[in-house]
Design a protein around this motif. Structure first.
Motif, PDB file in Angstrom:
ATOM      1  N   ALA A   1       7.389 120.425  88.006  1.00  0.00           N
ATOM      2  CA  ALA A   1       7.723 121.609  88.798  1.00  0.00           C
ATOM      3  C   ALA A   1       8.993 122.271  88.285  1.00  0.00           C
ATOM      4  O   ALA A   1       9.074 123.509  88.181  1.00  0.00           O
ATOM      5  N   LEU A   2       9.987 121.463  87.949  1.00  0.00           N
ATOM      6  CA  LEU A   2      11.225 122.007  87.394  1.00  0.00           C
ATOM      7  C   LEU A   2      10.969 122.725  86.077  1.00  0.00           C
ATOM      8  O   LEU A   2      11.519 123.807  85.815  1.00  0.00           O
ATOM      9  N   LEU A   3      10.109 122.150  85.232  1.00  0.00           N
ATOM     10  CA  LEU A   3       9.781 122.775  83.962  1.00  0.00           C
ATOM     11  C   LEU A   3       9.049 124.091  84.180  1.00  0.00           C
ATOM     12  O   LEU A   3       9.307 125.079  83.479  1.00  0.00           O
ATOM     13  N   LEU A   4       8.147 124.126  85.156  1.00  0.00           N
ATOM     14  CA  LEU A   4       7.412 125.356  85.449  1.00  0.00           C
ATOM     15  C   LEU A   4       8.366 126.462  85.906  1.00  0.00           C
ATOM     16  O   LEU A   4       8.284 127.606  85.447  1.00  0.00           O
ATOM     17  N   VAL A   5       9.302 126.106  86.797  1.00  0.00           N
ATOM     18  CA  VAL A   5      10.256 127.105  87.307  1.00  0.00           C
ATOM     19  C   VAL A   5      11.189 127.569  86.195  1.00  0.00           C
ATOM     20  O   VAL A   5      11.444 128.775  86.027  1.00  0.00           O
ATOM     21  N   SER A   6      11.742 126.615  85.426  1.00  0.00           N
ATOM     22  CA  SER A   6      12.681 126.988  84.364  1.00  0.00           C
ATOM     23  C   SER A   6      11.994 127.819  83.281  1.00  0.00           C
ATOM     24  O   SER A   6      12.582 128.763  82.734  1.00  0.00           O
ATOM     25  N   SER A   7      10.730 127.502  82.983  1.00  0.00           N
ATOM     26  CA  SER A   7       9.996 128.281  81.985  1.00  0.00           C
ATOM     27  C   SER A   7       9.760 129.708  82.477  1.00  0.00           C
ATOM     28  O   SER A   7       9.898 130.670  81.714  1.00  0.00           O
ATOM     29  N   ALA A   8       9.414 129.849  83.772  1.00  0.00           N
ATOM     30  CA  ALA A   8       9.202 131.187  84.330  1.00  0.00           C
ATOM     31  C   ALA A   8      10.499 131.989  84.317  1.00  0.00           C
ATOM     32  O   ALA A   8      10.511 133.172  83.974  1.00  0.00           O
ATOM     33  N   LEU A   9      11.603 131.341  84.685  1.00  0.00           N
ATOM     34  CA  LEU A   9      12.893 132.032  84.671  1.00  0.00           C
ATOM     35  C   LEU A   9      13.253 132.477  83.257  1.00  0.00           C
ATOM     36  O   LEU A   9      13.740 133.595  83.049  1.00  0.00           O
ATOM     37  N   TRP A  10      13.025 131.592  82.296  1.00  0.00           N
ATOM     38  CA  TRP A  10      13.385 131.933  80.914  1.00  0.00           C
ATOM     39  C   TRP A  10      12.503 133.055  80.367  1.00  0.00           C
ATOM     40  O   TRP A  10      12.963 133.922  79.629  1.00  0.00           O
ATOM     41  N   LEU A  11      11.219 133.051  80.757  1.00  0.00           N
ATOM     42  CA  LEU A  11      10.305 134.068  80.254  1.00  0.00           C
ATOM     43  C   LEU A  11      10.623 135.461  80.812  1.00  0.00           C
ATOM     44  O   LEU A  11      10.582 136.453  80.085  1.00  0.00           O
ATOM     45  N   PHE A  12      10.954 135.511  82.105  1.00  0.00           N
ATOM     46  CA  PHE A  12      11.047 136.812  82.765  1.00  0.00           C
ATOM     47  C   PHE A  12      12.475 137.306  82.984  1.00  0.00           C
ATOM     48  O   PHE A  12      12.656 138.432  83.454  1.00  0.00           O
ATOM     49  N   GLN A  13      13.496 136.497  82.635  1.00  0.00           N
ATOM     50  CA  GLN A  13      14.855 136.960  82.867  1.00  0.00           C
ATOM     51  C   GLN A  13      15.233 138.053  81.873  1.00  0.00           C
ATOM     52  O   GLN A  13      14.901 137.987  80.691  1.00  0.00           O
TER      53      GLN A  13
ATOM     54  N   VAL B   1      14.445 123.990  77.410  1.00  0.00           N
ATOM     55  CA  VAL B   1      14.271 125.283  78.073  1.00  0.00           C
ATOM     56  C   VAL B   1      15.533 125.679  78.830  1.00  0.00           C
ATOM     57  O   VAL B   1      16.040 126.808  78.687  1.00  0.00           O
ATOM     58  N   LEU B   2      16.061 124.765  79.658  1.00  0.00           N
ATOM     59  CA  LEU B   2      17.269 125.079  80.416  1.00  0.00           C
ATOM     60  C   LEU B   2      18.458 125.285  79.488  1.00  0.00           C
ATOM     61  O   LEU B   2      19.271 126.195  79.700  1.00  0.00           O
ATOM     62  N   GLY B   3      18.556 124.458  78.452  1.00  0.00           N
ATOM     63  CA  GLY B   3      19.651 124.609  77.503  1.00  0.00           C
ATOM     64  C   GLY B   3      19.581 125.929  76.763  1.00  0.00           C
ATOM     65  O   GLY B   3      20.603 126.594  76.549  1.00  0.00           O
ATOM     66  N   GLN B   4      18.361 126.328  76.387  1.00  0.00           N
ATOM     67  CA  GLN B   4      18.210 127.599  75.684  1.00  0.00           C
ATOM     68  C   GLN B   4      18.569 128.773  76.598  1.00  0.00           C
ATOM     69  O   GLN B   4      19.173 129.752  76.152  1.00  0.00           O
ATOM     70  N   MET B   5      18.198 128.671  77.870  1.00  0.00           N
ATOM     71  CA  MET B   5      18.516 129.744  78.804  1.00  0.00           C
ATOM     72  C   MET B   5      20.025 129.850  79.016  1.00  0.00           C
ATOM     73  O   MET B   5      20.585 130.954  79.049  1.00  0.00           O
ATOM     74  N   ILE B   6      20.687 128.705  79.174  1.00  0.00           N
ATOM     75  CA  ILE B   6      22.146 128.717  79.334  1.00  0.00           C
ATOM     76  C   ILE B   6      22.813 129.250  78.073  1.00  0.00           C
ATOM     77  O   ILE B   6      23.755 130.048  78.127  1.00  0.00           O
ATOM     78  N   PHE B   7      22.304 128.798  76.923  1.00  0.00           N
ATOM     79  CA  PHE B   7      22.871 129.221  75.638  1.00  0.00           C
ATOM     80  C   PHE B   7      22.752 130.726  75.439  1.00  0.00           C
ATOM     81  O   PHE B   7      23.688 131.389  74.996  1.00  0.00           O
ATOM     82  N   GLU B   8      21.588 131.296  75.794  1.00  0.00           N
ATOM     83  CA  GLU B   8      21.349 132.712  75.536  1.00  0.00           C
ATOM     84  C   GLU B   8      21.971 133.622  76.593  1.00  0.00           C
ATOM     85  O   GLU B   8      22.539 134.663  76.265  1.00  0.00           O
ATOM     86  N   ARG B   9      21.864 133.239  77.879  1.00  0.00           N
ATOM     87  CA  ARG B   9      22.214 134.161  78.952  1.00  0.00           C
ATOM     88  C   ARG B   9      23.597 133.923  79.550  1.00  0.00           C
ATOM     89  O   ARG B   9      24.322 134.857  79.832  1.00  0.00           O
TER      90      ARG B   9
ATOM     91  N   GLN C   1      25.238 133.276  73.695  1.00  0.00           N
ATOM     92  CA  GLN C   1      25.072 132.805  72.318  1.00  0.00           C
ATOM     93  C   GLN C   1      26.417 132.662  71.603  1.00  0.00           C
ATOM     94  O   GLN C   1      26.520 132.850  70.392  1.00  0.00           O
ATOM     95  N   GLN C   2      27.440 132.279  72.373  1.00  0.00           N
ATOM     96  CA  GLN C   2      28.761 132.121  71.785  1.00  0.00           C
ATOM     97  C   GLN C   2      28.999 130.713  71.263  1.00  0.00           C
ATOM     98  O   GLN C   2      30.027 130.432  70.671  1.00  0.00           O
ATOM     99  N   THR C   3      28.071 129.827  71.532  1.00  0.00           N
ATOM    100  CA  THR C   3      28.193 128.469  71.019  1.00  0.00           C
ATOM    101  C   THR C   3      26.819 127.972  70.636  1.00  0.00           C
ATOM    102  O   THR C   3      25.807 128.574  71.007  1.00  0.00           O
ATOM    103  N   ALA C   4      26.785 126.916  69.877  1.00  0.00           N
ATOM    104  CA  ALA C   4      25.507 126.354  69.438  1.00  0.00           C
ATOM    105  C   ALA C   4      25.058 125.284  70.416  1.00  0.00           C
ATOM    106  O   ALA C   4      25.845 124.441  70.839  1.00  0.00           O
ATOM    107  N   MET C   5      23.781 125.310  70.763  1.00  0.00           N
ATOM    108  CA  MET C   5      23.245 124.320  71.685  1.00  0.00           C
ATOM    109  C   MET C   5      23.369 122.918  71.107  1.00  0.00           C
ATOM    110  O   MET C   5      23.574 121.945  71.831  1.00  0.00           O
ATOM    111  N   GLY C   6      23.259 122.824  69.784  1.00  0.00           N
ATOM    112  CA  GLY C   6      23.375 121.525  69.142  1.00  0.00           C
ATOM    113  C   GLY C   6      24.735 120.884  69.333  1.00  0.00           C
ATOM    114  O   GLY C   6      24.847 119.658  69.423  1.00  0.00           O
ATOM    115  N   VAL C   7      25.780 121.696  69.408  1.00  0.00           N
ATOM    116  CA  VAL C   7      27.127 121.159  69.615  1.00  0.00           C
ATOM    117  C   VAL C   7      27.207 120.455  70.969  1.00  0.00           C
ATOM    118  O   VAL C   7      27.786 119.372  71.102  1.00  0.00           O
ATOM    119  N   VAL C   8      26.610 121.073  71.984  1.00  0.00           N
ATOM    120  CA  VAL C   8      26.624 120.489  73.326  1.00  0.00           C
ATOM    121  C   VAL C   8      25.853 119.176  73.340  1.00  0.00           C
ATOM    122  O   VAL C   8      26.302 118.174  73.914  1.00  0.00           O
TER     123      VAL C   8
END
Length: 334
Positions: free
Chosen positions: A24-36, A296-304, A308-315
């Motif tokens: 359920a969390l993945l479904l919600v986070s994916s929807a948020l990432w797709l439509f934000q 998905v959540l990391g990519q959304m935080i990273f982008e929005r 995109q001021q830091t690399a997700m890999g660093v975190v």
């Protein structure tokens, strides 16, 4: 029969109680990432690009989560991950060798499907030679196999560094772009094939789950219970090889993303902590869902949020290092 089945009922309910919230969390986070942040532009075009990127993240997440659990079961160690076997270094060496031999223009002109199939085939061939030769000498050679994989990884990395110093700086920039994970460059034509291969491997792993539970008891215990130990070890490592090869050929080497050793370590550690079970029928889907949620959540935080001021890999690298120290201090490393 009801009394015999009773002890397993809580385990089944517990598995559903973990998998359902994660899904359920993945479904919600994916929807948020797709439509934000769609805005007023061409929404169909933007959604199509994001859907491809999301599919790449899901495929890689399933591959990393499941392959890490499988590899740790075979190795009998909760710290080792498939990245130590040298697949990522081999992929980087292949990209460097193609650029050095064909040039930047020739490399860019290679068709994506033959290139993908060749990369997966070469990496799986290496795994077949490595696992088949060493484990064929005896079922006790798992440690030697892992050590040989580490040595191969060092050799591939050294050869890649040598070639990188010999090629033109402009070509080296092409190599760098090709050997860094970028979900945005997920090839839509390759995604169905990669996702299908990954799904088949995950399905086979789920079918093998009861035998993997026995395998986790160790060589002597598994053999005493009638398990065909060597055959199952080779089959499990074969699934690991395909999963790692497919995800690496699709988006690039995850070791340069997190690195994969720490990403897989985090995913497996959280999966064991949440599942509180050694049953692979629970651990495998939980690990895949956790990996997908992190990406998905990391990519959304990273982008929005971070713009995109830091690399997700660093975190992930920082968090993975802390988690490794936690396991070390708690005495969980064996």
């Amino acid at each position: 029969m009801a009394e015999m089945a009773a002890p397993f009922a809580p385990a089944r309910r517990g598995a559903a109680g973990i998998v359902a919230p994660l899904a359920a969390l993945l479904l919600v986070s994916s929807a948020l990432w797709l439509f934000q942040g769609l805005g007023e532009g061409n929404r169909g075009f933007i959604l199509a690009l994001r859907a491809i990127k999301l599919g790449g993240m899901m495929t890689v997440a399933a591959a990393v989560g499941v392959s890490t659990i499988l590899f740790q079961t075979v190795a009998g160690n909760r710290v080792l991950t498939p990245s130590i076997m040298g697949f990522d270094s081999l992929y980087a060496l292949l990209q460097t060798a193609m650029v050095a031999s064909l040039g930047a223009a020739g490399f860019a002109g290679i068709a994506s499907l033959p290139k993908f199939l060749a990369e997966v085939g070469i990496m799986c061939l290496l795994a077949t030679v490595l696992f088949g030769t060493l484990l064929g000498r005896g079922s006790r050679d798992i440690g030697r196999t892992i050590l040989t994989g580490i040595i191969f990884g060092v050799m591939f990395r050294s050869a890649r560094d040598l070639l990188s110093r010999l090629i033109d700086p402009n070509e080296f920039a092409v190599v760098q772009a090709a050997t860094v994970v970028n979900f945005a460059r997920t090839d839509a034509s390759l995604l169905p094939l990669a996702a299908t291969l990954c799904a088949i491997c995950v399905a086979l792993a789920m079918v093998m789950a009861p035998r993997l539970d026995v395998l986790a008891l160790g060589r002597d215990g598994a053999i005493n219970l009638g398990l065909r130990f060597r055959r199952l070890v080779i089959a499990t490592l074969g699934l690991v090889a395909v999963l790692v090869s497919v995800s690496t050929a699709l988006v690039g080497p995850m070791s340069l993303f997190g690195p994969a050793a720490f990403f897989g370590l985090i995913v497996a550690g959280i999966a064991h902590g949440l599942a509180r079970s050694y049953r692979h029928a629970v651990l495998l889907p939980v690990a895949a869902l956790i990996a997908a949620n992190i990406l998905v959540l990391g990519q959304m935080i990273f982008e929005r949020i971070l713009g995109q001021q830091t690399a997700m890999g660093v975190v992930i690298e920082f968090a993975g290092g802390l988690f490794f120290l936690f396991l070390l201090l708690k005495g969980r490393i064996r």
